[in-house]
Scaffold this active site. Structure first.
Site, PDB file in Angstrom:
ATOM      1  N   GLY A  21       0.769  -1.245   0.000  1.00 19.34           N
ATOM      2  CA  GLY A  21       0.000   0.000   0.000  1.00 19.34           C
ATOM      3  C   GLY A  21       0.796   1.288   0.000  1.00 19.34           C
ATOM      4  O   GLY A  21       0.313   2.306   0.497  1.00 19.34           O
ATOM      5  N   ARG A 100      -5.714  -9.222  -8.555  1.00 19.60           N
ATOM      6  CA  ARG A 100      -6.698 -10.074  -9.222  1.00 19.60           C
ATOM      7  C   ARG A 100      -7.094  -9.447 -10.551  1.00 19.60           C
ATOM      8  O   ARG A 100      -7.196  -8.221 -10.657  1.00 19.60           O
ATOM      9  CB  ARG A 100      -7.972 -10.199  -8.375  1.00 19.60           C
ATOM     10  CG  ARG A 100      -7.794 -10.920  -7.078  1.00 19.60           C
ATOM     11  CD  ARG A 100      -9.063 -10.815  -6.261  1.00 19.60           C
ATOM     12  NE  ARG A 100     -10.192 -11.487  -6.877  1.00 19.60           N
ATOM     13  CZ  ARG A 100     -10.516 -12.761  -6.668  1.00 19.60           C
ATOM     14  NH1 ARG A 100      -9.798 -13.490  -5.848  1.00 19.60           N
ATOM     15  NH2 ARG A 100     -11.557 -13.300  -7.257  1.00 19.60           N
ATOM     16  N   HIS A 118       1.280   0.061 -13.154  1.00 19.80           N
ATOM     17  CA  HIS A 118       2.111  -1.118 -13.402  1.00 19.80           C
ATOM     18  C   HIS A 118       3.579  -0.685 -13.471  1.00 19.80           C
ATOM     19  O   HIS A 118       3.908   0.316 -14.109  1.00 19.80           O
ATOM     20  CB  HIS A 118       1.688  -1.780 -14.725  1.00 19.80           C
ATOM     21  CG  HIS A 118       2.474  -3.021 -15.013  1.00 19.80           C
ATOM     22  ND1 HIS A 118       2.243  -4.216 -14.359  1.00 19.80           N
ATOM     23  CD2 HIS A 118       3.510  -3.247 -15.867  1.00 19.80           C
ATOM     24  CE1 HIS A 118       3.097  -5.125 -14.799  1.00 19.80           C
ATOM     25  NE2 HIS A 118       3.880  -4.563 -15.715  1.00 19.80           N
TER      26      HIS A 118
END
Ligand code: GRF
Length: 212
Positions: A21, A100, A118
């Site tokens: 996080g 996910r 990403h």
């Protein structure tokens, strides 16, 4: 075109996480500094022990663990995510280390209103272990990409990228840490652009109206 926030009220963010996080933390701090005109409606995690949940709670941000094992299918799980986003009035969704792949139905529900970050210069090195892939390939420059989410992993229209050098002797950790600094900066910048209605999608191409 994207659907920019029409009012002066802060953009309500839904943030999906699975891990440590630090990107969530960068968003929280930018909001607290007044650098980001947004409010975190809810943080949702698919991992009970995610450090991201603890970070959210430290800052009094609502955070909910939704257990994938409690649902019979990916579709049912994603419906639960959508329901939680909706009930917290999330307008814009950020996948910040969410591990996910979302189902087409949930992607469609937030099309043009959901982004992913990403740690590579897409379309190079999608998927897991992006830093390791970059090092093994021998690229001399890597970086991070923020893109709108579509049905394919790490694939949707690219909003912004930042590059960093790959240095001789780099380990995955060293490269990841160098990229992470850029991730945190770029993510805040992109969310603020969206909140000000300065992003427009034209097919695969995203235009940013840069302020002068
Ligand atoms: C980041 O490197 C992000 O690009 C990738 O997952 C990592 C999440 O890191 N999708 P953190 O949980 O925000 O620290």
């Amino acid at each position: 075109m994207s659907d920019p926030s029409p009012s002066q009220s802060p953009l309500m963010l839904g943030i999906l996480v699975s891990g440590r996080g630090t990107n969530l933390h960068a968003i929280i701090e930018a909001i607290e500094r007044g650098q980001l005109t947004a409010q975190i409606a809810v943080v949702l995690s698919d991992k009970k022990e995610a450090q991201a949940i603890a970070r959210a709670k430290e800052h009094k941000v609502p955070a909910v663990f939704i257990d994938p094992n409690a649902y019979p299918s990916r579709e049912a799980y994603d419906d639960a995510l959508l329901e939680a986003l909706k009930s917290h009035c999330a307008e814009f969704v950020i996948l910040a280390g969410f591990m996910r792949l979302l189902t087409p139905h949930s992607v469609a529900a937030y099309r043009g209103r959901m982004i992913n970050i990403h740690p590579s210069l897409l379309p190079a090195f999608p998927g897991l272990r992006a830093h390791g892939q970059a090092l093994s390939y021998g690229v001399k420059v890597s970086g991070c990409t923020i893109h709108f989410v579509d049905e394919r992993m790490d694939h949707g229209p690219i909003i912004a990228q930042a590059s960093v050098p790959v240095l001789q002797g780099d380990t995955e950790v060293a490269l990841a840490n160098r990229i992470l600094i850029e991730e945190h900066r770029l993510l805040v910048e992109v969310i603020q652009c969206y909140s000000e209605g300065r992003l427009a999608i034209d097919g695969r191409v995203v235009r940013i109206d840069r302020q002068t």
